[in-house]
Design a protein around this motif. Structure first.
Motif, PDB file in Angstrom:
ATOM      1  N   HIS A  90       0.848  -1.194   0.000  1.00 27.18           N
ATOM      2  CA  HIS A  90       0.000   0.000   0.000  1.00 27.18           C
ATOM      3  C   HIS A  90       0.886   1.248   0.000  1.00 27.18           C
ATOM      4  O   HIS A  90       2.111   1.148   0.077  1.00 27.18           O
ATOM      5  CB  HIS A  90      -0.906   0.002   1.251  1.00 27.18           C
ATOM      6  N   HIS A 148      -6.440   1.858  -4.512  1.00 22.84           N
ATOM      7  CA  HIS A 148      -6.373   0.737  -3.568  1.00 22.84           C
ATOM      8  C   HIS A 148      -7.769   0.100  -3.470  1.00 22.84           C
ATOM      9  O   HIS A 148      -8.789   0.757  -3.683  1.00 22.84           O
ATOM     10  CB  HIS A 148      -5.969   1.213  -2.178  1.00 22.84           C
ATOM     11  N   ILE A 149      -7.776  -1.171  -3.073  1.00 22.44           N
ATOM     12  CA  ILE A 149      -9.037  -1.854  -2.748  1.00 22.44           C
ATOM     13  C   ILE A 149      -8.901  -2.422  -1.336  1.00 22.44           C
ATOM     14  O   ILE A 149      -7.792  -2.492  -0.807  1.00 22.44           O
ATOM     15  CB  ILE A 149      -9.336  -3.013  -3.732  1.00 22.44           C
ATOM     16  N   ALA A 150     -10.026  -2.836  -0.735  1.00 24.33           N
ATOM     17  CA  ALA A 150      -9.967  -3.493   0.577  1.00 24.33           C
ATOM     18  C   ALA A 150     -10.858  -4.727   0.535  1.00 24.33           C
ATOM     19  O   ALA A 150     -11.929  -4.697  -0.082  1.00 24.33           O
ATOM     20  CB  ALA A 150     -10.445  -2.546   1.667  1.00 24.33           C
ATOM     21  N   PRO A 151     -10.450  -5.827   1.198  1.00 24.37           N
ATOM     22  CA  PRO A 151     -11.341  -6.979   1.309  1.00 24.37           C
ATOM     23  C   PRO A 151     -12.649  -6.548   1.978  1.00 24.37           C
ATOM     24  O   PRO A 151     -12.643  -5.646   2.832  1.00 24.37           O
ATOM     25  CB  PRO A 151     -10.567  -7.938   2.223  1.00 24.37           C
ATOM     26  N   GLN A 152     -13.757  -7.205   1.613  1.00 26.24           N
ATOM     27  CA  GLN A 152     -15.077  -6.735   2.044  1.00 26.24           C
ATOM     28  C   GLN A 152     -15.207  -6.607   3.570  1.00 26.24           C
ATOM     29  O   GLN A 152     -15.759  -5.644   4.073  1.00 26.24           O
ATOM     30  CB  GLN A 152     -16.146  -7.676   1.515  1.00 26.24           C
ATOM     31  N   ASP A 153     -14.651  -7.575   4.306  1.00 29.94           N
ATOM     32  CA  ASP A 153     -14.798  -7.527   5.767  1.00 29.94           C
ATOM     33  C   ASP A 153     -13.599  -6.883   6.456  1.00 29.94           C
ATOM     34  O   ASP A 153     -13.469  -6.947   7.672  1.00 29.94           O
ATOM     35  CB  ASP A 153     -15.053  -8.938   6.323  1.00 29.94           C
ATOM     36  N   GLU A 154     -12.695  -6.263   5.656  1.00 32.99           N
ATOM     37  CA  GLU A 154     -11.522  -5.603   6.246  1.00 32.99           C
ATOM     38  C   GLU A 154     -11.352  -4.219   5.618  1.00 32.99           C
ATOM     39  O   GLU A 154     -10.396  -3.972   4.881  1.00 32.99           O
ATOM     40  CB  GLU A 154     -10.258  -6.432   6.000  1.00 32.99           C
ATOM     41  N   ASN A 162      -7.969  -2.410   5.534  1.00 27.58           N
ATOM     42  CA  ASN A 162      -6.811  -3.071   4.943  1.00 27.58           C
ATOM     43  C   ASN A 162      -6.638  -2.683   3.471  1.00 27.58           C
ATOM     44  O   ASN A 162      -6.605  -3.530   2.581  1.00 27.58           O
ATOM     45  CB  ASN A 162      -6.984  -4.583   5.113  1.00 27.58           C
ATOM     46  N   GLN A 177      -5.174  -1.775  -0.025  1.00 34.61           N
ATOM     47  CA  GLN A 177      -4.009  -2.394  -0.659  1.00 34.61           C
ATOM     48  C   GLN A 177      -4.130  -2.338  -2.170  1.00 34.61           C
ATOM     49  O   GLN A 177      -5.225  -2.173  -2.716  1.00 34.61           O
ATOM     50  CB  GLN A 177      -3.904  -3.841  -0.215  1.00 34.61           C
ATOM     51  N   THR A 185      -4.198  -3.862  -5.997  1.00 36.15           N
ATOM     52  CA  THR A 185      -4.724  -5.104  -6.576  1.00 36.15           C
ATOM     53  C   THR A 185      -3.538  -5.956  -7.066  1.00 36.15           C
ATOM     54  O   THR A 185      -2.468  -5.409  -7.381  1.00 36.15           O
ATOM     55  CB  THR A 185      -5.622  -4.808  -7.789  1.00 36.15           C
TER      56      THR A 185
END
Ligand SMILES: O=C(O)CCC(=O)C(=O)O
Length: 247
Positions: free
Chosen positions: A120, A165-171, A174, A176, A178
């Motif tokens: 990131h 950046h993207i983030a995991p759905q439940d985080e 976070n 970061q 791709t």
């Protein structure tokens, strides 16, 4: 002055520079002890949401992944962030109009399983008005090695701007890059001995690996900004009351 001309040029060219022996063993030992005491207190008082956000899912045993704002909450860390050698170096890198630790984080990376930090850019989170006005001082509280999950940097990536950046759905915390964006970005390991400091520019790509060793890889990151910097496009919400003016 803490940094040599060569070190300043290294930072300007690569977007990071590692300086060994910047902080005393006494300061580092105090920081390690305080981190573990604070972690012990915190582990007894986690809500289910905190557990999801703050426990290290990869580690065997119940260990924290991180703790936020030690400079605000813990005197040992305010003292560390105020050490002249550190503040001089920060002012050499971002300018000398006075600096503030806007946010700070202890990273625990526990033995045998402490998880990675995806790649990131700090400025994506903070959105400072001057991209060159923020530097992170990442301080090794243990020797940080390839085996136990040291940082990796994208050399020169501070020159090419921010990337989505993207983030995991439940985080959501976070953020970061791709895998596609990372595919053509080589990352270089940056081992740091305990007491050393790795400074990185707010745009420099960085992340860390797993801890595959039997010992801790603890570190603290102080995100310093020049006092004239404001936050114009943050991707994450920070509480300005946690900021601590240092100089
Ligand atoms: O210590 C780590 O694993 C991550 C550090 C980091 O992302 C930072 O200092 O900005």
């Amino acid at each position: 002055m803490t940094l040599s001309d060569e070190q300043i040029t290294h930072y300007a060219d690569l977007g990071h520079v590692t300086v060994t022996g910047l902080l005393s063993n006494t300061d580092i030992e105090a920081a390690r002890n305080d981190a573990m005491a604070w972690a012990g207190e915190t582990l007894g008082n986690l809500t289910p949401m905190d557990e999801h956000w703050y426990l290290d899912a990869g580690a065997t045993g119940r260990h924290l992944r991180k703790l936020d704002d030690p400079v605000h909450f813990r005197q040992v860390y305010k003292t560390l962030a105020s050490r002249k050698s550190l503040v001089d170096a920060v002012e050499q890198l971002i300018g000398g109009t006075g600096v503030t630790v806007y946010f700070s984080q202890i990273f625990f990376k526990p033995p045998e399983g402490g998880g990675p930090k995806p790649v990131h850019q700090d400025n994506f989170y903070f959105g400072p008005s001057d991209p060159d006005g923020l530097v992170t001082a990442w301080i090794a509280l243990d020797d940080a090695t390839v085996e136990n999950g040291c940082l990796y940097y994208g050399d020169g990536s501070h020159k090419t701007g921010l990337i989505d950046h993207i983030a995991p759905q439940d985080e959501p915390y976070n953020l970061q890059l791709t895998p596609e964006a990372l595919a053509d970005k080589p990352m270089t390991a940056a081992p740091v001995p305990s007491g050393g400091v790795s400074f990185h520019h707010g745009i420099t790509l960085h992340g860390s690996g797993d801890n595959n060793s039997a010992s801790w890889r603890r570190a603290v990151a102080f995100h310093y900004v020049r006092n004239d910097v404001t936050f114009v496009s943050p991707a994450w919400t920070f509480d300005p009351d946690m900021a601590e003016r240092i100089s």
